[in-house]
Design an enzyme around this catalytic site. Sequence first.
Site, PDB file in Angstrom:
ATOM      1  N   TYR A   1      44.867  -7.157  58.232  1.00  0.00           N
ATOM      2  CA  TYR A   1      44.007  -7.626  59.330  1.00  0.00           C
ATOM      3  C   TYR A   1      44.453  -6.909  60.595  1.00  0.00           C
ATOM      4  O   TYR A   1      45.633  -6.918  60.934  1.00  0.00           O
ATOM      5  CB  TYR A   1      44.108  -9.141  59.530  1.00  0.00           C
ATOM      6  CG  TYR A   1      43.296  -9.582  60.732  1.00  0.00           C
ATOM      7  CD1 TYR A   1      41.916  -9.734  60.638  1.00  0.00           C
ATOM      8  CD2 TYR A   1      43.892  -9.776  61.976  1.00  0.00           C
ATOM      9  CE1 TYR A   1      41.156 -10.080  61.749  1.00  0.00           C
ATOM     10  CE2 TYR A   1      43.140 -10.119  63.095  1.00  0.00           C
ATOM     11  CZ  TYR A   1      41.773 -10.264  62.973  1.00  0.00           C
ATOM     12  OH  TYR A   1      41.027 -10.593  64.075  1.00  0.00           O
TER      13      TYR A   1
ATOM     14  N   TYR B   1      34.548 -17.404  64.512  1.00  0.00           N
ATOM     15  CA  TYR B   1      34.016 -17.292  63.153  1.00  0.00           C
ATOM     16  C   TYR B   1      33.121 -18.475  62.782  1.00  0.00           C
ATOM     17  O   TYR B   1      33.024 -18.833  61.606  1.00  0.00           O
ATOM     18  CB  TYR B   1      35.155 -17.145  62.116  1.00  0.00           C
ATOM     19  CG  TYR B   1      36.166 -16.099  62.500  1.00  0.00           C
ATOM     20  CD1 TYR B   1      35.845 -14.743  62.408  1.00  0.00           C
ATOM     21  CD2 TYR B   1      37.423 -16.446  62.974  1.00  0.00           C
ATOM     22  CE1 TYR B   1      36.760 -13.770  62.786  1.00  0.00           C
ATOM     23  CE2 TYR B   1      38.335 -15.477  63.351  1.00  0.00           C
ATOM     24  CZ  TYR B   1      38.003 -14.143  63.257  1.00  0.00           C
ATOM     25  OH  TYR B   1      38.906 -13.200  63.635  1.00  0.00           O
TER      26      TYR B   1
ATOM     27  N   LYS C   1      49.721 -10.685  70.986  1.00  0.00           N
ATOM     28  CA  LYS C   1      50.000 -12.102  70.701  1.00  0.00           C
ATOM     29  C   LYS C   1      51.153 -12.675  71.531  1.00  0.00           C
ATOM     30  O   LYS C   1      50.907 -13.149  72.623  1.00  0.00           O
ATOM     31  CB  LYS C   1      50.203 -12.305  69.199  1.00  0.00           C
ATOM     32  CG  LYS C   1      48.882 -12.154  68.436  1.00  0.00           C
ATOM     33  CD  LYS C   1      48.810 -12.954  67.145  1.00  0.00           C
ATOM     34  CE  LYS C   1      47.384 -13.170  66.701  1.00  0.00           C
ATOM     35  NZ  LYS C   1      46.843 -12.137  65.811  1.00  0.00           N
TER      36      LYS C   1
HETATM   37  C1  LIG Z   1      45.726 -11.179  65.923  1.00  0.00           C
HETATM   38  C2  LIG Z   1      45.904  -9.808  65.413  1.00  0.00           C
HETATM   39  C3  LIG Z   1      45.141  -8.738  65.918  1.00  0.00           C
HETATM   40  C4  LIG Z   1      44.044  -8.942  66.944  1.00  0.00           C
HETATM   41  O1  LIG Z   1      44.540  -9.397  68.169  1.00  0.00           O
HETATM   42  P1  LIG Z   1      43.518 -10.152  69.182  1.00  0.00           P
HETATM   43  O2  LIG Z   1      44.379 -10.406  70.393  1.00  0.00           O
HETATM   44  O3  LIG Z   1      43.093 -11.401  68.492  1.00  0.00           O
HETATM   45  O4  LIG Z   1      42.405  -9.239  69.465  1.00  0.00           O
HETATM   46  C5  LIG Z   1      45.373  -7.478  65.409  1.00  0.00           C
HETATM   47  N1  LIG Z   1      46.320  -7.263  64.479  1.00  0.00           N
HETATM   48  C6  LIG Z   1      47.086  -8.263  63.983  1.00  0.00           C
HETATM   49  C7  LIG Z   1      48.136  -7.957  62.963  1.00  0.00           C
HETATM   50  C8  LIG Z   1      46.893  -9.574  64.413  1.00  0.00           C
HETATM   51  O5  LIG Z   1      47.631 -10.568  63.896  1.00  0.00           O
END
Ligand SMILES: *Cc1c(COP(=O)(O)O)cnc(C)c1O
Length: 440
Positions: A155, A27, A285
């Site tokens: 998100y 970003y 994650k």
């Molecule tokens: C981090 C995140 C994503 C995206 O995952 P990336 O591995 O960064 O592409 C999608 N949804 C949620 C809830 C997240 O916290």
Amino acid sequence: MAEHAAMNPEEIERLLAFDREHVWHPYGPMPGAVDNHPVVAAEGVRLVLADGRTLIDGMSSWWAAVHGYRHPVLDAAVADQIGRMSHVMFGGLTHPPAVRLASLLVDLTPEPLTKVFFADSGSVSVEVAIKMALQYQRALGRPERHRLFTVRGGYHGDTFADMSVCDPVNGMHHLFTGVLPRQIFASPPPGGYADEPDPAYLDELASLAARHSGEIAAIIAEPVVQGAGGMRFYSPAYLRALRDLADEHGVPLILDEIATGFGRSGTFWGADHAGVVPDIMCVGKALTGGYLTMAATLCTSEIARVISEGEGGGLMHGPTFMANPLAASVACASLELLTGRDGRGRDWRAEVSAISAVLEDGLAETRGLPGVRDTRVLGAIGVIETVEPVDVPAIQKITMSHGVWLRPFRNLIYTMPPYVCTPDEVARITEAMVAAARSL
Ligand SMILES: *Cc1c(COP(=O)(O)O)cnc(C)c1O
């Protein structure tokens, strides 16, 4: 950690100069507006900076490194797999790490989720979930059902379909007007985790869904914790309401457990707070303990059957690095460690609740400070919401002087510590956050 020779000041300056001019960061503008902090090693819960300083990582490398760094069991899993093969294509081939990981995921997720699609990042796993919902509706002969129903404040990742379900303001939809599919948004869930559900909000959800019933492909949400959209915790009653609406309108419920999965919010899945089971679920994650990029999308046997009998004859997705063996091996090792299946006696629930208690205790004094709007803790997540957007470098200077790495965004100073943090280390993090809040 002494063996990781610090870099000399000239080497550091050369590295930063090239980084600033040529290397894009998340970003960020190009060239970079502020210097990044060079890290040369990490061990336990600490990052080792190039100048020799060490910092407790209050971010778990964006919520992923739940066991900290250089964990001997995870290091060994990767080394062992490198000795066999680092990668092979997944089209027409399969391998033990992928099958073992799928079996663990089927076992650890709620019962109806039995089919596993491996993706190479969280964002891609959400794309896949959306694709599943769209192919499912088409296969049922309902192609007009191609929009997603969600709540504001969410998100779900940075690719295009994902962005379209992120909060329209935080997610900067105005930068992509005319490009992003237009989804159906309810207001953000009001109140906090423990607040009584607001009947007016439940009505809003129901009437919005009813108004768009014929065009909804699926409902998508983060369960109970809205992460990068604002670090907000909402009432489990609202999640139950979304489950009921999905049933009422005959559409799948997609839960994005990428941030909440694997114990972070105090229950193993975020949806466990509400006793809700999704039809499609994304994990990522912490899946690999923060070692490698990997995510997965799970769905029910029924959704898989309908898609497979549909016109494509299968799910139309297949990344080059799908089910990468190194990532799958370390994910297996991480999940076995986390759930105590390897017999080492780790207990994620005890770890998360111990962290939770220290966060609650340590952050309490920030409530009522002039610059603070709200302080909240759920599981191993501690958040100070400030009145004004924070000056990130200024806050980081304070937290780093306390030996702690945090990365605030907008008006949020928050932590998601590695589960292996001791109470003293968590207290160091809260001290740094308190000092930051007092500076406002
Ligand atoms: C981090 C995140 C994503 C995206 O995952 P990336 O591995 O960064 O592409 C999608 N949804 C949620 C809830 C997240 O916290």
